[in-house]
Write a protein that holds these residues in place. Sequence first.
Motif, PDB file in Angstrom:
ATOM      1  N   ARG A 115       1.266  10.460  -1.822  1.00  0.00           N
ATOM      2  CA  ARG A 115       2.627  10.506  -1.290  1.00  0.00           C
ATOM      3  C   ARG A 115       2.734  11.504  -0.142  1.00  0.00           C
ATOM      4  O   ARG A 115       3.486  11.311   0.799  1.00  0.00           O
ATOM      5  N   TYR A 116       1.957  12.585  -0.231  1.00  0.00           N
ATOM      6  CA  TYR A 116       2.060  13.632   0.793  1.00  0.00           C
ATOM      7  C   TYR A 116       0.828  13.720   1.694  1.00  0.00           C
ATOM      8  O   TYR A 116       0.662  14.699   2.408  1.00  0.00           O
ATOM      9  N   THR A 117      -0.003  12.697   1.659  1.00  0.00           N
ATOM     10  CA  THR A 117      -1.100  12.583   2.637  1.00  0.00           C
ATOM     11  C   THR A 117      -1.080  11.194   3.267  1.00  0.00           C
ATOM     12  O   THR A 117      -0.756  11.049   4.437  1.00  0.00           O
ATOM     13  N   LEU A 118      -1.389  10.173   2.481  1.00  0.00           N
ATOM     14  CA  LEU A 118      -1.496   8.811   3.016  1.00  0.00           C
ATOM     15  C   LEU A 118      -0.169   8.294   3.582  1.00  0.00           C
ATOM     16  O   LEU A 118      -0.137   7.731   4.683  1.00  0.00           O
ATOM     17  N   MET A 119       0.906   8.495   2.845  1.00  0.00           N
ATOM     18  CA  MET A 119       2.204   7.993   3.323  1.00  0.00           C
ATOM     19  C   MET A 119       2.623   8.598   4.667  1.00  0.00           C
ATOM     20  O   MET A 119       2.965   7.855   5.591  1.00  0.00           O
ATOM     21  N   PRO A 120       2.598   9.934   4.803  1.00  0.00           N
ATOM     22  CA  PRO A 120       2.988  10.480   6.117  1.00  0.00           C
ATOM     23  C   PRO A 120       2.028  10.071   7.239  1.00  0.00           C
ATOM     24  O   PRO A 120       2.465   9.805   8.355  1.00  0.00           O
ATOM     25  N   ILE A 121       0.735  10.016   6.930  1.00  0.00           N
ATOM     26  CA  ILE A 121      -0.234   9.632   7.960  1.00  0.00           C
ATOM     27  C   ILE A 121       0.047   8.215   8.435  1.00  0.00           C
ATOM     28  O   ILE A 121       0.153   7.956   9.639  1.00  0.00           O
ATOM     29  N   LEU A 122       0.162   7.281   7.492  1.00  0.00           N
ATOM     30  CA  LEU A 122       0.428   5.896   7.879  1.00  0.00           C
ATOM     31  C   LEU A 122       1.770   5.750   8.569  1.00  0.00           C
ATOM     32  O   LEU A 122       1.890   5.014   9.555  1.00  0.00           O
ATOM     33  N   SER A 123       2.772   6.450   8.072  1.00  0.00           N
ATOM     34  CA  SER A 123       4.093   6.317   8.688  1.00  0.00           C
ATOM     35  C   SER A 123       4.088   6.788  10.136  1.00  0.00           C
ATOM     36  O   SER A 123       4.658   6.134  11.007  1.00  0.00           O
ATOM     37  N   VAL A 124       3.415   7.890  10.385  1.00  0.00           N
ATOM     38  CA  VAL A 124       3.373   8.421  11.751  1.00  0.00           C
ATOM     39  C   VAL A 124       2.499   7.541  12.652  1.00  0.00           C
ATOM     40  O   VAL A 124       2.850   7.290  13.799  1.00  0.00           O
ATOM     41  N   LEU A 125       1.389   7.040  12.128  1.00  0.00           N
ATOM     42  CA  LEU A 125       0.510   6.189  12.942  1.00  0.00           C
ATOM     43  C   LEU A 125       1.124   4.827  13.234  1.00  0.00           C
ATOM     44  O   LEU A 125       0.982   4.300  14.330  1.00  0.00           O
ATOM     45  N   ILE A 126       1.795   4.257  12.249  1.00  0.00           N
ATOM     46  CA  ILE A 126       2.330   2.907  12.412  1.00  0.00           C
ATOM     47  C   ILE A 126       3.678   2.909  13.127  1.00  0.00           C
ATOM     48  O   ILE A 126       3.894   2.136  14.058  1.00  0.00           O
ATOM     49  N   PHE A 178       9.861   5.551   6.157  1.00  0.00           N
ATOM     50  CA  PHE A 178       9.011   5.245   5.002  1.00  0.00           C
ATOM     51  C   PHE A 178       9.565   5.901   3.741  1.00  0.00           C
ATOM     52  O   PHE A 178       9.182   5.535   2.640  1.00  0.00           O
ATOM     53  N   GLY A 179      10.455   6.834   3.891  1.00  0.00           N
ATOM     54  CA  GLY A 179      11.100   7.467   2.748  1.00  0.00           C
ATOM     55  C   GLY A 179      11.885   6.477   1.899  1.00  0.00           C
ATOM     56  O   GLY A 179      12.196   6.753   0.741  1.00  0.00           O
ATOM     57  N   ARG A 180      12.172   5.312   2.429  1.00  0.00           N
ATOM     58  CA  ARG A 180      12.919   4.298   1.667  1.00  0.00           C
ATOM     59  C   ARG A 180      12.155   3.833   0.430  1.00  0.00           C
ATOM     60  O   ARG A 180      12.744   3.274  -0.495  1.00  0.00           O
ATOM     61  N   ALA A 234      10.837  16.115   0.351  1.00  0.00           N
ATOM     62  CA  ALA A 234       9.435  16.525   0.454  1.00  0.00           C
ATOM     63  C   ALA A 234       8.655  15.578   1.360  1.00  0.00           C
ATOM     64  O   ALA A 234       7.808  16.006   2.145  1.00  0.00           O
ATOM     65  N   PHE A 235       8.947  14.276   1.276  1.00  0.00           N
ATOM     66  CA  PHE A 235       8.270  13.325   2.170  1.00  0.00           C
ATOM     67  C   PHE A 235       8.634  13.621   3.624  1.00  0.00           C
ATOM     68  O   PHE A 235       7.778  13.644   4.496  1.00  0.00           O
ATOM     69  N   ALA A 258       0.841  -1.208   0.000  1.00  0.00           N
ATOM     70  CA  ALA A 258       0.000   0.000   0.000  1.00  0.00           C
ATOM     71  C   ALA A 258       0.873   1.254   0.000  1.00  0.00           C
ATOM     72  O   ALA A 258       0.574   2.223  -0.710  1.00  0.00           O
ATOM     73  N   ILE A 259       1.953   1.230   0.757  1.00  0.00           N
ATOM     74  CA  ILE A 259       2.862   2.374   0.806  1.00  0.00           C
ATOM     75  C   ILE A 259       3.547   2.556  -0.546  1.00  0.00           C
ATOM     76  O   ILE A 259       3.676   3.682  -1.042  1.00  0.00           O
TER      77      ILE A 259
END
Length: 176
Positions: free
Chosen positions: A66-77, A86-88, A97-98, A55-56
């Motif tokens: 990339r600038y909504t779902l990814m940061p949200i999931l990364s911070v929550l998980i 998650f920038g990997r 930017a991420f 999903a990521i």
Amino acid sequence: MEWIQWFGEHFIGMFEAGGKQFMGLITGIVPTLVVLLTFTYAVMKFIGEERVNRAIQFAAKYTILRYTLMPILSVLILTNPMAYTFGRFLPEKQKPAFYDSAVSFVHPVTSLFPYANAGELFVYLGIANGIKEAGYSMSELAVRYFLVGIVVILLRGIITEWITKYLAGKMKANSQ
């Protein structure tokens, strides 16, 4: 000798006040944090780590995700500071930017998911207590804070990506 008595009373009083604050946390926010964290990790286990990774990787392809779902999931998980890993999933040119988006989301996330960045919890609770004393709803504040945070991280991600592209182009032109 009066100062000795004053110092003794106030010195121990400082620790008594700290103890009361600590007990307030233990009976108030700490159980909520533990349950939220347990819930998040349980959802991850049910979904499966491989599916989350896919999903990521999918979200990394599209600017808005990339600038909504990814940061949200990364911070929550992963919570702060591991969220930045998650920038990997991104090429080098999109990593700044991420990072900007993710680091900007670790503050608004505390309104609904306080476990994600416990260091910022005291800042949010200070604001929330002021809102509560003014007679407004803390629940409304939490939701608005979270939603505005999503808009901000999207804008920051897009703008930072533009700036990165511009500077990379300038550096390339200067090196030739």
